[in-house]
Design an enzyme around this catalytic site. Sequence first.
Site, mmCIF file in Angstrom:
data_model
loop_
_atom_site.group_PDB
_atom_site.id
_atom_site.type_symbol
_atom_site.label_atom_id
_atom_site.label_comp_id
_atom_site.label_asym_id
_atom_site.label_seq_id
_atom_site.Cartn_x
_atom_site.Cartn_y
_atom_site.Cartn_z
ATOM 1 C CB SER A 152 -52.594 -32.759 92.062
ATOM 2 O OG SER A 152 -51.640 -32.455 91.063
ATOM 3 C CE1 TYR A 165 -52.942 -27.228 93.154
ATOM 4 C CE2 TYR A 165 -51.191 -28.703 92.449
ATOM 5 C CZ TYR A 165 -52.516 -28.302 92.390
ATOM 6 O OH TYR A 165 -53.409 -28.973 91.585
HETATM 7 N N1 LIG Z 1 -55.864 -29.046 85.678
HETATM 8 C C1 LIG Z 1 -54.987 -29.922 86.083
HETATM 9 O O1 LIG Z 1 -54.041 -30.281 85.361
HETATM 10 C C2 LIG Z 1 -55.094 -30.527 87.457
HETATM 11 C C3 LIG Z 1 -54.231 -31.586 87.753
HETATM 12 C C4 LIG Z 1 -54.307 -32.182 88.995
HETATM 13 C C5 LIG Z 1 -55.232 -31.764 89.918
HETATM 14 N N2 LIG Z 1 -56.062 -30.719 89.610
HETATM 15 C C6 LIG Z 1 -57.012 -30.319 90.630
HETATM 16 O O2 LIG Z 1 -58.321 -30.437 90.110
HETATM 17 C C7 LIG Z 1 -59.182 -29.472 90.704
HETATM 18 C C8 LIG Z 1 -59.875 -28.653 89.612
HETATM 19 O O3 LIG Z 1 -58.875 -28.053 88.818
HETATM 20 P P1 LIG Z 1 -59.210 -27.313 87.429
HETATM 21 O O4 LIG Z 1 -58.009 -27.489 86.595
HETATM 22 O O5 LIG Z 1 -60.523 -27.722 86.939
HETATM 23 O O6 LIG Z 1 -59.236 -25.798 87.965
HETATM 24 P P2 LIG Z 1 -59.878 -24.472 87.289
HETATM 25 O O7 LIG Z 1 -60.123 -24.688 85.855
HETATM 26 O O8 LIG Z 1 -58.998 -23.367 87.746
HETATM 27 O O9 LIG Z 1 -61.297 -24.365 88.038
HETATM 28 C C9 LIG Z 1 -61.330 -24.155 89.408
HETATM 29 C C10 LIG Z 1 -62.746 -24.296 89.918
HETATM 30 O O10 LIG Z 1 -62.694 -24.190 91.357
HETATM 31 C C11 LIG Z 1 -63.505 -23.107 91.774
HETATM 32 N N3 LIG Z 1 -62.888 -22.505 92.961
HETATM 33 C C12 LIG Z 1 -61.655 -21.959 93.092
HETATM 34 N N4 LIG Z 1 -61.462 -21.523 94.357
HETATM 35 C C13 LIG Z 1 -62.610 -21.821 95.036
HETATM 36 C C14 LIG Z 1 -63.047 -21.598 96.356
HETATM 37 N N5 LIG Z 1 -62.256 -21.012 97.263
HETATM 38 N N6 LIG Z 1 -64.284 -22.013 96.703
HETATM 39 C C15 LIG Z 1 -65.102 -22.607 95.813
HETATM 40 N N7 LIG Z 1 -64.743 -22.841 94.543
HETATM 41 C C16 LIG Z 1 -63.519 -22.441 94.156
HETATM 42 C C17 LIG Z 1 -63.602 -22.172 90.595
HETATM 43 O O11 LIG Z 1 -64.790 -21.377 90.709
HETATM 44 P P3 LIG Z 1 -64.977 -19.981 89.899
HETATM 45 O O12 LIG Z 1 -65.309 -20.384 88.465
HETATM 46 O O13 LIG Z 1 -66.109 -19.319 90.587
HETATM 47 O O14 LIG Z 1 -63.679 -19.242 89.987
HETATM 48 C C18 LIG Z 1 -63.666 -23.187 89.448
HETATM 49 O O15 LIG Z 1 -64.973 -23.720 89.334
HETATM 50 C C19 LIG Z 1 -58.283 -28.629 91.627
HETATM 51 O O16 LIG Z 1 -58.371 -29.119 92.936
HETATM 52 C C20 LIG Z 1 -56.898 -28.874 91.072
HETATM 53 O O17 LIG Z 1 -55.910 -28.703 92.043
HETATM 54 C C21 LIG Z 1 -56.012 -30.099 88.399
#
Ligand SMILES: NC(=O)c1ccc[n+]([C@@H]2O[C@H](COP(=O)([O-])OP(=O)(O)OC[C@H]3O[C@@H](n4cnc5c(N)ncnc54)[C@H](OP(=O)(O)O)[C@@H]3O)[C@@H](O)[C@H]2O)c1
Length: 261
Positions: A152, A165
Site C-alpha cells: 500500500s 497498518y
Molecule cells: N482499498 C484500498 O484503497 C487499498 C489500498 C492499498 C492497499 N490495499 C490492500 O489491498 C488488499 C485488499 O484490500 P481491499 O480494499 O480489497 O479490502 P476489502 O474490500 O476489505 O476485502 C478484504 C478481503 O480480504 C479478506 N480477508 C480479510 N481478512 C482476512 C483473513 N484474516 N484471512 C483471509 N482473508 C481475509 C476478506 O474476506 P471476507 O470477504 O471473507 O471478509 C476480503 O476478501 C489489502 O491487503 C489492503 O491492505 C487496499
Amino acid sequence: MAENRVSLITGSSRGIGRAIAIELGAAGHDVVVNYVRNQTEADRVVKEIQSGGGRAVATGANVADQNDRRRLIDSTIERFGRIDVLVNNAGITSPGRQDLLEATEESWDQVFDTNLKGPFFLAQLAARHMRDQTAADTENAADSGVIVNVSSISGYAVSTNRTDYCIAKAGMQMMTWQLADRLAEYGILVYEVCPGVISSDMTAPVKEKYDRLIADGMAPIRRWGAPEDVARAVGMLTSGSLGFSTGERINVDGGFHIRRL
Ligand SMILES: NC(=O)c1ccc[n+]([C@@H]2O[C@H](COP(=O)([O-])OP(=O)(O)OC[C@H]3O[C@@H](n4cnc5c(N)ncnc54)[C@H](OP(=O)(O)O)[C@@H]3O)[C@@H](O)[C@H]2O)c1
C-alpha cells in the site's frame, strides 16, 4: 511455468482480491478463491470464473492462523496438484483507526498477524512447494513460480490513525526483497504491488475524505483506482514475461508516489 498455472489469491471474495481472481481465471489459471467470513461472496467469484470456462474453488481460511495457512496450501495441492502463483492480498485496516497515542497492542497484533506475519509464512509454505516442483520439472525450471505481495502507499505515507497498518505495509517491501533474493535460485519471482486509493469495502467508510483529496490533486491522475487496475498489474507480473525482473514494486496509484514541489 506449467501450462495450467494454479493460483491462490488470499482475500479474493471481495474488492481487489476478487478482481485479481477473475483476471487470473480469465488468463487461464486454475484459481483458489480464499475468504475468511464471506463464503457466499467467494462462491460468486468461483461461479464467475467458471462461467468464463475456468476452473476455480473457494477455500475458507484465516491467513493470520498457522493451521489455516497450512490447510489452505494443502487443500490447493490436493485440489489442483501444484501451486504456481501466490498473491498475498488479504488484509485489514487498523481496527478503530485510533490515534497513535491511543493505539492498542490488540490492534497491532491483529494487523501484523493478518497483513505481514500471515503473508510471510504463507509465502514460505508456497515457496517450498514451488521449489520442489522446480526440482521435479526441469523443463520449466527457469520460471517456476510467482509470489505477489499487495502492499500500500501507506507503507511510506504516514497516517497517524493507522500506525500499525502503515508499519506492517512498510514491512512488505523488505519481505518482498528477502523472498526475491532467497527464491531466485529456484526460478521463483517475487513482486510487490503497491496500490493507491482503490474503491472497495475497505475505503467505503472514508469515501468522502478521499473524494476531497482526489479532487484536490492528491495524485496526478485525479480518479479513484478500481480493483481491476490492480488486477491488471498482477496479471502482467504473473504472465511469465518478466523473467529477468524480481523484487520489483509496481505502483498502481495514479502517480501518487511522485514527489512534487
Ligand atoms: N482499498 C484500498 O484503497 C487499498 C489500498 C492499498 C492497499 N490495499 C490492500 O489491498 C488488499 C485488499 O484490500 P481491499 O480494499 O480489497 O479490502 P476489502 O474490500 O476489505 O476485502 C478484504 C478481503 O480480504 C479478506 N480477508 C480479510 N481478512 C482476512 C483473513 N484474516 N484471512 C483471509 N482473508 C481475509 C476478506 O474476506 P471476507 O470477504 O471473507 O471478509 C476480503 O476478501 C489489502 O491487503 C489492503 O491492505 C487496499
